[in-house]
Design a protein around this motif. Structure first.
Motif, PDB file in Angstrom:
ATOM      1  N   ILE A  42       4.919  -4.235  -3.774  1.00  0.00           N
ATOM      2  CA  ILE A  42       3.973  -4.993  -4.602  1.00  0.00           C
ATOM      3  C   ILE A  42       2.835  -5.529  -3.734  1.00  0.00           C
ATOM      4  O   ILE A  42       1.687  -5.529  -4.135  1.00  0.00           O
ATOM      5  N   ARG A  43       3.141  -5.959  -2.523  1.00  0.00           N
ATOM      6  CA  ARG A  43       2.127  -6.575  -1.658  1.00  0.00           C
ATOM      7  C   ARG A  43       1.101  -5.584  -1.147  1.00  0.00           C
ATOM      8  O   ARG A  43       0.005  -5.976  -0.769  1.00  0.00           O
ATOM      9  N   ASP A  44       1.431  -4.307  -1.106  1.00  0.00           N
ATOM     10  CA  ASP A  44       0.469  -3.330  -0.589  1.00  0.00           C
ATOM     11  C   ASP A  44      -0.246  -2.572  -1.711  1.00  0.00           C
ATOM     12  O   ASP A  44      -1.029  -1.685  -1.459  1.00  0.00           O
ATOM     13  N   LYS A  45      -0.020  -2.984  -2.954  1.00  0.00           N
ATOM     14  CA  LYS A  45      -0.600  -2.310  -4.114  1.00  0.00           C
ATOM     15  C   LYS A  45      -1.626  -3.218  -4.799  1.00  0.00           C
ATOM     16  O   LYS A  45      -1.395  -4.400  -4.990  1.00  0.00           O
TER      17      LYS A  45
ATOM     18  N   LYS B 177      -2.746   1.891  -3.375  1.00  0.00           N
ATOM     19  CA  LYS B 177      -1.728   1.387  -2.454  1.00  0.00           C
ATOM     20  C   LYS B 177      -2.181   1.695  -1.030  1.00  0.00           C
ATOM     21  O   LYS B 177      -2.529   2.837  -0.723  1.00  0.00           O
ATOM     22  N   PHE B 178      -2.210   0.662  -0.188  1.00  0.00           N
ATOM     23  CA  PHE B 178      -2.648   0.798   1.191  1.00  0.00           C
ATOM     24  C   PHE B 178      -1.452   0.824   2.140  1.00  0.00           C
ATOM     25  O   PHE B 178      -0.417   0.233   1.868  1.00  0.00           O
ATOM     26  N   TYR B 179      -1.625   1.494   3.285  1.00  0.00           N
ATOM     27  CA  TYR B 179      -0.597   1.470   4.317  1.00  0.00           C
ATOM     28  C   TYR B 179      -0.484   0.065   4.910  1.00  0.00           C
ATOM     29  O   TYR B 179       0.611  -0.398   5.195  1.00  0.00           O
TER      30      TYR B 179
ATOM     31  N   ASN C 233      13.466  -7.080  -0.853  1.00  0.00           N
ATOM     32  CA  ASN C 233      12.370  -7.083   0.111  1.00  0.00           C
ATOM     33  C   ASN C 233      11.543  -5.819   0.024  1.00  0.00           C
ATOM     34  O   ASN C 233      10.322  -5.868   0.116  1.00  0.00           O
ATOM     35  N   ASP C 234      12.185  -4.667  -0.131  1.00  0.00           N
ATOM     36  CA  ASP C 234      11.455  -3.403  -0.273  1.00  0.00           C
ATOM     37  C   ASP C 234      10.581  -3.424  -1.522  1.00  0.00           C
ATOM     38  O   ASP C 234       9.452  -2.976  -1.507  1.00  0.00           O
ATOM     39  N   ARG C 235      11.108  -3.956  -2.603  1.00  0.00           N
ATOM     40  CA  ARG C 235      10.337  -4.019  -3.847  1.00  0.00           C
ATOM     41  C   ARG C 235       9.150  -4.968  -3.689  1.00  0.00           C
ATOM     42  O   ARG C 235       8.048  -4.660  -4.114  1.00  0.00           O
ATOM     43  N   ASN C 236       9.347  -6.110  -3.053  1.00  0.00           N
ATOM     44  CA  ASN C 236       8.248  -7.045  -2.829  1.00  0.00           C
ATOM     45  C   ASN C 236       7.188  -6.430  -1.935  1.00  0.00           C
ATOM     46  O   ASN C 236       6.003  -6.634  -2.144  1.00  0.00           O
TER      47      ASN C 236
ATOM     48  N   GLU D 251      -0.633  -3.699   4.294  1.00  0.00           N
ATOM     49  CA  GLU D 251      -0.625  -4.626   3.169  1.00  0.00           C
ATOM     50  C   GLU D 251      -1.650  -5.744   3.309  1.00  0.00           C
ATOM     51  O   GLU D 251      -2.072  -6.320   2.309  1.00  0.00           O
ATOM     52  N   SER D 252      -2.117  -6.042   4.530  1.00  0.00           N
ATOM     53  CA  SER D 252      -3.127  -7.106   4.685  1.00  0.00           C
ATOM     54  C   SER D 252      -4.463  -6.705   4.068  1.00  0.00           C
ATOM     55  O   SER D 252      -5.269  -7.562   3.714  1.00  0.00           O
ATOM     56  N   ILE D 253      -4.708  -5.427   3.920  1.00  0.00           N
ATOM     57  CA  ILE D 253      -5.942  -4.953   3.273  1.00  0.00           C
ATOM     58  C   ILE D 253      -5.879  -5.200   1.775  1.00  0.00           C
ATOM     59  O   ILE D 253      -6.871  -5.586   1.163  1.00  0.00           O
ATOM     60  N   ALA D 254      -4.718  -4.986   1.217  1.00  0.00           N
ATOM     61  CA  ALA D 254      -4.548  -5.190  -0.218  1.00  0.00           C
ATOM     62  C   ALA D 254      -4.775  -6.642  -0.569  1.00  0.00           C
ATOM     63  O   ALA D 254      -5.371  -6.976  -1.560  1.00  0.00           O
TER      64      ALA D 254
END
Length: 67
Positions: free
Chosen positions: A11-14, A60-62, A5-8, A64-67
């Motif tokens: 990825i979602r915020d990058k 990378k954004f704080y 989950n941490d790895r995913n 993740e919805s922005i990414a």
């Protein structure tokens, strides 16, 4: 698992940013993407020997919805 989950999440915020001008600076990359939200990390990928830009990078954004 938590590790997966941490790895995913990482990825979602990058965001991959391709087709960068080879003269673009790290601060210019950050400045451009800061208009969309608070940036956690940013990097233009460079050749390890020449230190020249390879024409792509990551932001990378704080939030993740922005990414």
């Amino acid at each position: 698992s938590k590790l997966k989950n941490d790895r995913n999440k990482s990825i979602r915020d990058k965001v991959f940013v391709g087709g960068l001008d080879y003269q673009l600076t790290d601060s210019e990359l950050k400045s451009h993407f800061a208009q969309f939200g608070e940036i956690k990390d940013y990097q233009i990928i460079r050749d390890p020997v020449t230190k020249s830009s390879r024409g792509f990078g990551f932001v990378k954004f704080y939030d993740e919805s922005i990414a």
